[in-house]
Design a protein around this motif. Structure first.
Motif, PDB file in Angstrom:
ATOM      1  N   THR A  42       0.857  -1.183   0.000  1.00 41.87           N
ATOM      2  CA  THR A  42       0.000   0.000   0.000  1.00 41.87           C
ATOM      3  C   THR A  42       0.897   1.237   0.000  1.00 41.87           C
ATOM      4  O   THR A  42       2.126   1.122   0.080  1.00 41.87           O
ATOM      5  N   LYS A  52      -6.753   4.622   8.391  1.00 38.94           N
ATOM      6  CA  LYS A  52      -7.663   4.678   7.239  1.00 38.94           C
ATOM      7  C   LYS A  52      -7.594   3.374   6.438  1.00 38.94           C
ATOM      8  O   LYS A  52      -8.622   2.835   6.015  1.00 38.94           O
ATOM      9  N   PHE A  53      -6.399   2.853   6.239  1.00 42.03           N
ATOM     10  CA  PHE A  53      -6.221   1.599   5.503  1.00 42.03           C
ATOM     11  C   PHE A  53      -6.970   0.456   6.194  1.00 42.03           C
ATOM     12  O   PHE A  53      -7.676  -0.319   5.544  1.00 42.03           O
ATOM     13  N   THR A  55      -9.503   0.630   8.231  1.00 40.08           N
ATOM     14  CA  THR A  55     -10.946   0.865   8.087  1.00 40.08           C
ATOM     15  C   THR A  55     -11.428   0.462   6.697  1.00 40.08           C
ATOM     16  O   THR A  55     -12.445  -0.223   6.567  1.00 40.08           O
ATOM     17  N   GLU A  56     -10.698   0.859   5.680  1.00 34.56           N
ATOM     18  CA  GLU A  56     -11.120   0.556   4.313  1.00 34.56           C
ATOM     19  C   GLU A  56     -10.981  -0.922   3.975  1.00 34.56           C
ATOM     20  O   GLU A  56     -11.809  -1.477   3.258  1.00 34.56           O
ATOM     21  N   LYS A  57      -9.969  -1.583   4.512  1.00 35.30           N
ATOM     22  CA  LYS A  57      -9.733  -2.992   4.182  1.00 35.30           C
ATOM     23  C   LYS A  57     -10.741  -3.917   4.859  1.00 35.30           C
ATOM     24  O   LYS A  57     -11.231  -4.854   4.247  1.00 35.30           O
ATOM     25  N   GLY A  59     -13.424  -2.708   7.182  1.00 35.54           N
ATOM     26  CA  GLY A  59     -14.705  -2.078   7.459  1.00 35.54           C
ATOM     27  C   GLY A  59     -15.263  -2.231   8.859  1.00 35.54           C
ATOM     28  O   GLY A  59     -16.462  -2.424   9.017  1.00 35.54           O
TER      29      GLY A  59
END
Length: 192
Positions: A42, A52-53, A55-57, A59
């Motif tokens: 990443t 943030k990563f 959270t996005e990966k 959820g």
């Protein structure tokens, strides 16, 4: 987060933290950000990017509050025993960080906060990810154990029949939570 390999352990611990009410003061070393970037392929550049990563990966429903502190900010709030926290976790923990904490060298916020955690007799959990250990590593970890730290090497069990790296990360995250006195089951318990 210190600069050892094993970003999956930090990431899954963070993911689980996000779903628990509470607050965490988060510090990531420049080396930990680099290792995270390489291990997850990443482009994260900071602790904020790591959160943030995660959270996005995966959820997670975030109810936890994270306070980002700068690695080089030796005067941050968590550098003083006048502030209160339940415990500190360094995951993953490099052998450089182990050595610095053992000798009381506090050149950055991770080392200083760990030093304060020990002097205030709070829980300090170090999750080294190294193999094999040499005599210096072992002596440093033994000295920290004797000073009150908990050494929890990133050595996940396999009785839960892991199917992914996430499963291995969840095993270690659960062990860390239990060491902190929190019962969170991210993998099945051993039932012979």
């Amino acid at each position: 987060m210190a600069g050892a390999s094993g970003s999956i352990y930090a990431a899954r611990f963070i993911r689980a933290l996000m779903e628990i009410p509470g607050e965490t003061w988060f510090v990531s070393s420049p080396a930990s950000v680099r290792v995270f970037r390489e291990e997850f392929e990443t482009d994260v550049q900071s602790g904020e990017d790591i959160l943030k990563f995660v959270t996005e990966k995966w959820g997670p429903k975030q109810v936890h509050k994270f306070h980002i502190r700068k690695f080089e900010d030796i005067g941050a709030d968590i550098a003083s025993g006048s502030n209160i926290w339940d415990g500190m976790v360094v995951v993953p923990c490099s052998m450089k960080t182990v050595a610095a904490i053992r000798t009381g060298i506090t050149e950055n916020l991770i080392e200083r906060a760990a030093d304060v955690t020990l002097k205030e007799r709070r829980k300090l959990i170090l999750v080294p990810r190294e193999t094999p250990y040499n005599r210096i590593h072992l002596e440093n970890m033994l000295a920290l154990h004797d000073a009150g730290a908990i050494i929890a090497p990133a050595s996940p069990g396999f009785y839960q029949m892991p199917k992914s790296l996430e499963d291995l990360g969840d095993f270690m995250a659960t062990r860390i939570f239990r060491l902190l006195g929190r019962e969170i089951d991210l993998y099945p318990r051993w039932t012979p």
